[in-house]
Structures are given as structure tokens and as C-alpha cells.
Write an enzyme that holds these catalytic residues in place. Structure first.
Site, PDB file in Angstrom:
ATOM      1  N   SER A   1      23.528  -8.463 -20.897  1.00  0.00           N
ATOM      2  CA  SER A   1      24.222  -8.490 -19.606  1.00  0.00           C
ATOM      3  C   SER A   1      25.059  -9.750 -19.504  1.00  0.00           C
ATOM      4  CB  SER A   1      23.225  -8.436 -18.436  1.00  0.00           C
ATOM      5  OG  SER A   1      22.458  -9.625 -18.376  1.00  0.00           O
ATOM      6  N   SER A  53      25.912 -24.949 -18.678  1.00  0.00           N
ATOM      7  CA  SER A  53      26.401 -24.661 -17.332  1.00  0.00           C
ATOM      8  C   SER A  53      27.008 -25.917 -16.742  1.00  0.00           C
ATOM      9  CB  SER A  53      25.253 -24.187 -16.443  1.00  0.00           C
ATOM     10  OG  SER A  53      25.604 -24.223 -15.080  1.00  0.00           O
ATOM     11  N   TYR A 110      17.172 -25.647 -13.277  1.00  0.00           N
ATOM     12  CA  TYR A 110      18.196 -25.094 -14.166  1.00  0.00           C
ATOM     13  C   TYR A 110      19.129 -26.202 -14.655  1.00  0.00           C
ATOM     14  CZ  TYR A 110      21.828 -21.688 -15.600  1.00  0.00           C
ATOM     15  OH  TYR A 110      22.754 -20.944 -16.292  1.00  0.00           O
ATOM     16  N   LYS A 162      19.762 -27.521 -18.476  1.00  0.00           N
ATOM     17  CA  LYS A 162      21.104 -27.475 -19.057  1.00  0.00           C
ATOM     18  C   LYS A 162      21.548 -28.855 -19.529  1.00  0.00           C
ATOM     19  CE  LYS A 162      21.923 -23.089 -18.735  1.00  0.00           C
ATOM     20  NZ  LYS A 162      21.999 -22.282 -19.979  1.00  0.00           N
ATOM     21  N   THR A 175      28.550 -12.752 -12.743  1.00  0.00           N
ATOM     22  CA  THR A 175      27.576 -12.089 -13.606  1.00  0.00           C
ATOM     23  C   THR A 175      26.401 -11.588 -12.778  1.00  0.00           C
ATOM     24  OG1 THR A 175      26.303 -14.115 -14.012  1.00  0.00           O
ATOM     25  CG2 THR A 175      28.194 -13.682 -15.475  1.00  0.00           C
TER      26      THR A 175
END
Length: 327
Positions: free
Chosen positions: A54, A178, A204, A208, A239
Site C-alpha cells: 500500500s 519522514s 514516529y 525516523k 497514503t
């Protein structure tokens, strides 16, 4: 690149929003006269990619397949993986897959063994899998799941496939990071947030940041191996992951979000181009240009040699793998 294009790029980059949205992609692709991805021929090259079912990973897999690459899809959901494989094979692509939940290091080891046994080369290893969890989760070994999947598992998979990468001329390891990492400093002791302090976006960003730092350390420690390491960020792309984890952000930014393929463009280009990606090592890229890994003085201050060494040691200990020592 011309001085004018450098000026335009700097103007787009400075305020963040134009750079990260589809506006940045549109402007830079024109002023830098990007080579079309379809013009690259990847016939004979083997590319392994995590998270290909995905979002950015699926867009990259489709594009790489159209360019003739032989793909190895590394994913945890058998049904989704087989569906993507069937789709790409119906268009004439050469596709195999290795199933693994990246949070389970035994499954990572098993998948790596399958890949090594079935392939006599590995041109590109793409670490793309990742998700933002709004609630704290644990991997089977007890690590916080974001850290396990996005920091330790890629390190382990790179190590397990290292001999194949070294044996393949002009091979490269690419990590999809990211832009969120710009907000986080480098930390080892606080890399895994506890239940009480947990915030998905912060966890997150910390993971990253660790990815990008490890990318640079890999490049330094393997100099002369022939393997190139690069990390990148995609900007803000529309996304399924963004829709699920950041619905408010998606609603506000809306039409300015990049398409998945626009977000994956630099990833595919780094996989295919034999000029700039091979002339440099350890770069952090956005829109086909190397960028600084820091935008804030506060994050720069955290990025010390001692902390980098501690990060590598901690991750290698968790992975149960380290680079062989010289001599």
C-alpha cells in the site's frame, strides 16, 4: 544544476510547506529537468522492498516493475502480498515474495534466508515499511513496535543480506524516512517511549531520526564495500497510512498532498540512476537533492559522536548482529 535552479530550490525549501507538498515536486521536476523514470531500464536487477502492499511502497513497486526490475516483496499479510504479486505479474513483471512480520525478528531471519537462497544477486534493498501507531504497541520481543519495525528490523535485514549486497556491483540500501524526523533529536535512552508519555507522532519522529542517523553510520563504517546507503523523505503524500493515523492533517492539507508516486519518485530514482546515487554515500534526499538532516539547532545539539556510537551499539545488540570487525 544551474545557479538559478539552486536559488529556486532554496526558496521552495525554506518555508517547508511548498517543499513538502505537491508544489515542491512540480517546481523541482521542471527547473531541474528530471529524467523520466520510465526511461530507466532495470532489466536484470533484483530489488527487495518492504511494505510494498500500500501507499508509497505499492507505488514504488509498480513503478520499479514497469522499469523491468525483478522484485522481491517483503510483507506480513499473505493475501495482500499475493494480490500485489498477481497484479504486477499480469503486467509481465518478475515477482517473488517473502512473508515476514518485521516486528518478529525470527520471521525477519527466515525471510532473509529465503531471499539469499533464491537469488544470486541483490541490487537494491529498500526499507519502506512503517506505520504511525496512535497507541503504544509491543513487538513479540518486548520492544516498542515502531522502534522494532523501523529501526531494529531494517538494521537486521541489512546485516543478513549484507554478503549478497557486497557481491553485487553498484548495490544500494535505501531507507524511506519522514520529514517528521526534523522535529526530533537523536536519543537512545528515550528512543522507545513508555506507556505514560507515549505520543504516536513523537515516537514516529524519534524512530525516523534514528533511521537517518544509522544511514550515515552505515555509510561511514562500510566505506570501500561498494554498497551505497541513502535515506530520503517523501514530503507529504496522500497514503492510507496518513488517512488512518493523521485524518485531521489530511483534511487540512487536502489537495496539496502529493500522490503516492510523487512521494515515491526519489526512492525509485535512487534505485535506478547510476550517476548521483553512486557518486555519493550516506545522503539524506528529498526531491532528488541531498538535504541537511537538521533544520533546528536543538536537534543538531543532540547529534554527538558518542550518542551515534551508543545508537549503533544498542541497535546491533537488539538485532543480534554487527558488522564483522576488520582483521
Amino acid at each position: 544544476m544551474s545557479r538559478l535552479s539552486d536559488v529556486i530550490d532554496a526558496v521552495v525549501e525554506a518555508p517547508i510547506v511548498p517543499s513538502f507538498t505537491r508544489l515542491g515536486h512540480a517546481v523541482r521536476s521542471r527547473v531541474d529537468d528530471w529524467r523520466e523514470l520510465e526511461s530507466y531500464d532495470l532489466g536484470g536487477r533484483v530489488v527487495a522492498i518492504t511494505g510494498p502492499t500500500s501507499g508509497l511502497g505499492l507505488a514504488a513497486a509498480r513503478q520499479l516493475a514497469r522499469m523491468g526490475a525483478s522484485l522481491i516483496l517483503i510483507a506480513r499479510d499473505a493475501e495482500k502480498t499475493e494480490r500485489v504479486q498477481a497484479e504486477l505479474e499480469s503486467e509481465g513483471a518478475s515477482i517473488t515474495h517473502a512473508l515476514a512480520d518485521l516486528g518478529d525478528f525470527d520471521e525477519v531471519r527466515r525471510a532473509a534466508t529465503e531471499i539469499v537462497d533464491a537469488n544470486d544477486r541483490l541490487d537494491v534493498l529498500i526499507h519502506n515499511a512503517g506505520a504511525l501507531f496512535n497507541e503504544r504497541r509491543e513487538a513479540p520481543n518486548g520492544l516498542e513496535l515502531t522502534t522494532a519495525v523501523q529501526v531494529v528490523a531494517p538494521f537486521l535485514l541489512t546485516g543478513l543480506l549484507w554478503d549478497s549486497l557486497v557481491a553485487t556491483p553498484s548495490s544500494r540500501v535505501l531507507t524511506m524516512s519522514s520529514g517528521g524526523m526534523y522535529t526530533a533529536g537523536l536519543t537512545v535512552e528515550k528512543l522507545q517511549m513508555d506507556e505514560e508519555s507515549y505520543r504516536g507522532t513523537e515516537q514516529y519522529a524519534r524512530a525516523k531520526r534514528a533511521q537517518v542517523t544509522l544511514n550515515e553510520i552505515w555509510a561511514e563504517r562500510t566505506e570501500g564495500s561498494g554498497v551505497r546507503f541513502h535515506a530520503l523523505h517523501p514530503g507529504w503524500a496522500d497514503t492510507p497510512g496518513v488517512e488512518a493515523a493523521l485524518p485531521g492533517f489530511r483534511k487540512v492539507v487536502g489537495p496539496l498532498l502529493r500522490s503516492p508516486l510523487e512521494g515515491a519518485d526519489t526512492l525509485v530514482w535512487l534505485s535506478a540512476d547510476d550517476q548521483e546515487p553512486l557518486a555519493t554515500n550516506g545522503g539524506f534526499w528529498h526531491d532528488r537533492r541531498i538535504r541537511s538532516i537538521h533544520k533546528l539547532p536543538s536537534t543538531r545539539r543532540t547529534d554527538t559522536p558518542r550518542r551515534r556510537e551508543k545508537l549503533w551499539d544498542w541497535v546491533s545488540d537488539q538485532a543480534g548482529w554487527d558488522l564483522p570487525r576488520a582483521g
